[in-house]
Write a protein that holds these residues in place. Structure first.
Motif, PDB file in Angstrom:
ATOM      1  N   PRO A  86      92.596  69.316 136.444  1.00  0.00           N
ATOM      2  CA  PRO A  86      92.418  68.824 135.075  1.00  0.00           C
ATOM      3  C   PRO A  86      92.253  69.988 134.102  1.00  0.00           C
ATOM      4  O   PRO A  86      91.598  70.987 134.418  1.00  0.00           O
ATOM      5  N   LEU A  87      92.843  69.856 132.914  1.00  0.00           N
ATOM      6  CA  LEU A  87      92.692  70.899 131.897  1.00  0.00           C
ATOM      7  C   LEU A  87      91.291  70.820 131.305  1.00  0.00           C
ATOM      8  O   LEU A  87      90.772  69.724 131.055  1.00  0.00           O
ATOM      9  N   ARG A  98      97.671  70.583 141.078  1.00  0.00           N
ATOM     10  CA  ARG A  98      97.231  70.376 139.685  1.00  0.00           C
ATOM     11  C   ARG A  98      95.710  70.307 139.596  1.00  0.00           C
ATOM     12  O   ARG A  98      95.044  69.884 140.538  1.00  0.00           O
ATOM     13  N   GLU A 128     103.387  67.489 127.321  1.00  0.00           N
ATOM     14  CA  GLU A 128     102.390  66.880 126.442  1.00  0.00           C
ATOM     15  C   GLU A 128     101.661  65.750 127.164  1.00  0.00           C
ATOM     16  O   GLU A 128     100.479  65.506 126.908  1.00  0.00           O
ATOM     17  N   GLU A 129     102.348  65.074 128.087  1.00  0.00           N
ATOM     18  CA  GLU A 129     101.684  64.056 128.895  1.00  0.00           C
ATOM     19  C   GLU A 129     100.561  64.663 129.730  1.00  0.00           C
ATOM     20  O   GLU A 129      99.537  64.034 129.965  1.00  0.00           O
ATOM     21  N   LEU A 130     100.755  65.913 130.163  1.00  0.00           N
ATOM     22  CA  LEU A 130      99.751  66.598 130.989  1.00  0.00           C
ATOM     23  C   LEU A 130      98.584  67.136 130.158  1.00  0.00           C
ATOM     24  O   LEU A 130      97.575  67.563 130.717  1.00  0.00           O
ATOM     25  N   GLY A 131      98.734  67.137 128.829  1.00  0.00           N
ATOM     26  CA  GLY A 131      97.645  67.611 127.992  1.00  0.00           C
ATOM     27  C   GLY A 131      97.871  68.947 127.319  1.00  0.00           C
ATOM     28  O   GLY A 131      96.955  69.509 126.705  1.00  0.00           O
ATOM     29  N   PHE A 132      99.085  69.473 127.416  1.00  0.00           N
ATOM     30  CA  PHE A 132      99.418  70.719 126.736  1.00  0.00           C
ATOM     31  C   PHE A 132      99.948  70.423 125.333  1.00  0.00           C
ATOM     32  O   PHE A 132     100.688  69.457 125.142  1.00  0.00           O
ATOM     33  N   ASN A 133      99.574  71.241 124.366  1.00  0.00           N
ATOM     34  CA  ASN A 133     100.123  71.136 123.022  1.00  0.00           C
ATOM     35  C   ASN A 133     101.211  72.201 122.897  1.00  0.00           C
ATOM     36  O   ASN A 133     100.925  73.391 122.792  1.00  0.00           O
ATOM     37  N   SER A 193      97.104  75.271 124.230  1.00  0.00           N
ATOM     38  CA  SER A 193      98.274  75.507 123.386  1.00  0.00           C
ATOM     39  C   SER A 193      99.272  76.353 124.148  1.00  0.00           C
ATOM     40  O   SER A 193      98.926  77.437 124.636  1.00  0.00           O
ATOM     41  N   GLY A 221      90.449  71.517 128.405  1.00  0.00           N
ATOM     42  CA  GLY A 221      90.593  71.116 127.011  1.00  0.00           C
ATOM     43  C   GLY A 221      92.057  71.226 126.664  1.00  0.00           C
ATOM     44  O   GLY A 221      92.900  71.494 127.529  1.00  0.00           O
ATOM     45  N   LYS A 222      92.399  71.022 125.416  1.00  0.00           N
ATOM     46  CA  LYS A 222      93.789  71.135 124.994  1.00  0.00           C
ATOM     47  C   LYS A 222      94.228  72.593 125.117  1.00  0.00           C
ATOM     48  O   LYS A 222      93.588  73.493 124.593  1.00  0.00           O
TER      49      LYS A 222
END
Length: 453
Positions: free
Chosen positions: A198-199, A196, A221-226, A204, A201-202
């Motif tokens: 870090p993203l 893994r 969504e916990e990982l930061g994906f919308n 989609s 940003g958000k």
């Protein structure tokens, strides 16, 4: 499969990536044995130099190298526009999860409308960076091949879809959007910490192709994906509905939000109508979230028909609506929710068992990576639920563990009575081939003869 599709489509040219040249030559060998005229092959080499494909020998009328082929073209060629916007623009084949693939004809108008709808569904601003895990041959990449181009976007392509590759490319290229079947989302959420990153940003992520388990949506969504959940078929150019989010749902607990997001929702702006109907009477079902019917569509973003298959086309459009073959319910707010494929529903002791609901519960087991449920023939009950399960690496669970876990969370008639641990057979688009699993379950014979369960 490739030779079958080439023969059915009567393709004159085939573009082949060097990595898949063996597959193509195998298809051509089958062609040669049947005396069928071979299509021209345009080879895409490993590197962009004409010499890299020069040593390829193949029994073909002509092999063209990709860059040389392009260089021979006229950049000032006159654009040939369709005479009618309903003229065909492309031919896409169904996934073949329940039967042989059928050739679905897309029109210029339908592709145009669904591409713009894809921009809206993904809330795609100008110059997006799109990571491809959806195969471009599948519904033209859910029409995102055109949508990304319309927004001046950058395409990031993967040779092999892996969790590490997804995280690395998101970080390296500042990816803003991606799409993928629930299988891909499951791959992402179960990636080890070492893979893994870090993203930036958000990100989609639009998912579809199969109903995503709520647990998968919650962890994404916990990982930061919308995550945007859409639903459709090859016959609807990919996405036909979207679970449009309501602000008032933000205050709900995470698990409740995930269950709502797992619904298939409402038709998008490019689709005229979506409804749940009784296929016998063609009347709309009561929107009580309980009464089941078949999901049906109509509008410009529904296929022209099946190539060379008039009967299948007529059957699909009985009553003036496209019949999806999916069973679902309609909630009081109009949102639809799938319950099963017509061919997948299990009838056990006269009760309908939704395989989607059973799979969602099995999926929530902490040791389970993948699950698929089919009916196993039974002399007493008619059918009983049979689950094929793949466990996460390093995790363990027995058949009894999973059966007990399901019985604690489902009515007993819905809980699986048979658990088989194995890898699930998939199509090239990542969907589980349930017809293969049904054959395996059928071969097991009746459970009532060998157990008192």
């Amino acid at each position: 499969m490739v030779s079958t599709l080439l023969k059915h489509s009567e393709a004159k040219i085939i573009f082949v990536d060097y990595q898949l040249l063996d597959t193509a030559t195998g298809a051509f060998k089958l062609f040669s044995e049947k005396g069928i005229k071979l299509p021209y092959l345009v080879l895409i080499p490993d590197s962009y130099s004409p010499s890299s494909g020069a040593n390829v020998t193949i029994s073909m009328p002509e092999v063209l190298e990709y860059e040389s082929f392009l260089a021979a073209g006229n950049p000032d060629f006159p654009i040939v526009r369709p005479n009618d916007e309903f003229d065909p623009i492309s031919l896409n084949y169904t996934s073949g999860t329940t039967s042989s693939p059928k050739g679905v004809i897309y029109s210029h108008r339908g592709a145009y409308l669904n591409s713009l709808a894809a921009v809206l569904l993904n809330e795609m601003l100008s110059m997006p960076v799109y990571l491809w895990t959806v195969p471009m041959f599948h519904c033209n990449g859910w029409c995102l091949t055109w949508a990304v181009a319309a927004q001046g976007g950058t395409n990031i392509c993967l040779r092999n879809v892996t969790a590490k590759g997804i995280f690395d490319n998101i970080a390296t290229h500042q990816v803003t959007h991606m799409g993928g079947a629930p299988t891909v989302l499951s791959m992402i959420i179960n990636a080890p910490a070492s893979e893994r990153r870090p993203l930036p940003g958000k990100v989609s992520a639009m998912t579809g192709g199969a109903p995503p388990p709520p647990q998968v949506l919650f962890k994404m969504e916990e990982l930061g994906f919308n995550v945007t959940h859409s639903y459709g078929l090859t016959e609807t150019y990919g996405p036909g509905t979207v679970c449009t989010w309501k602000p008032e749902w933000n205050s709900l607990p995470p698990d409740a939000r995930a269950k709502i997001k797992a619904r298939q929702g409402l038709q998008h702006l490019g689709m005229a109508e979506t409804d749940i109907k009784d296929p016998a009477t063609m009347k709309s079902v009561t929107p009580d979230a309980k009464t089941m019917g078949e999901v049906m569509f109509r509008g410009n973003t529904v296929m022209n028909g099946y190539l060379k298959d008039l009967k299948a086309t007529q059957d699909a459009f009985k009553g003036g609506w496209f019949h999806s073959g999916d069973l679902g319910v309609k909630h009081p707010d109009g949102y639809i929710e799938l319950k099963d494929r017509l061919k997948d529903i299990i009838i056990s002791g006269g009760e309908n068992v939704s395989t989607i609901e059973v799979e969602a519960v099995i999926f929530s087991h902490p040791s389970v990576l993948e699950a698929a449920v089919v009916g196993r023939p039974d002399d007493h009950w008619g059918e009983t639920p049979c689950a094929f399960v793949k466990l996460k690496d390093g995790c363990s669970a027995t058949a009894e563990d999973i059966i007990t876990y399901c019985r604690d969370r489902l009515p007993h008639y819905m809980a699986p009575r048979t658990i088989v641990f194995e890898d699930l057979p998939k199509t090239s688009t990542g969907k589980t081939q349930k017809f293969v699993l049904r054959q395996k379950a059928k071969a097991m014979g009746s459970l009532s003869k060998i157990s008192k369960l």
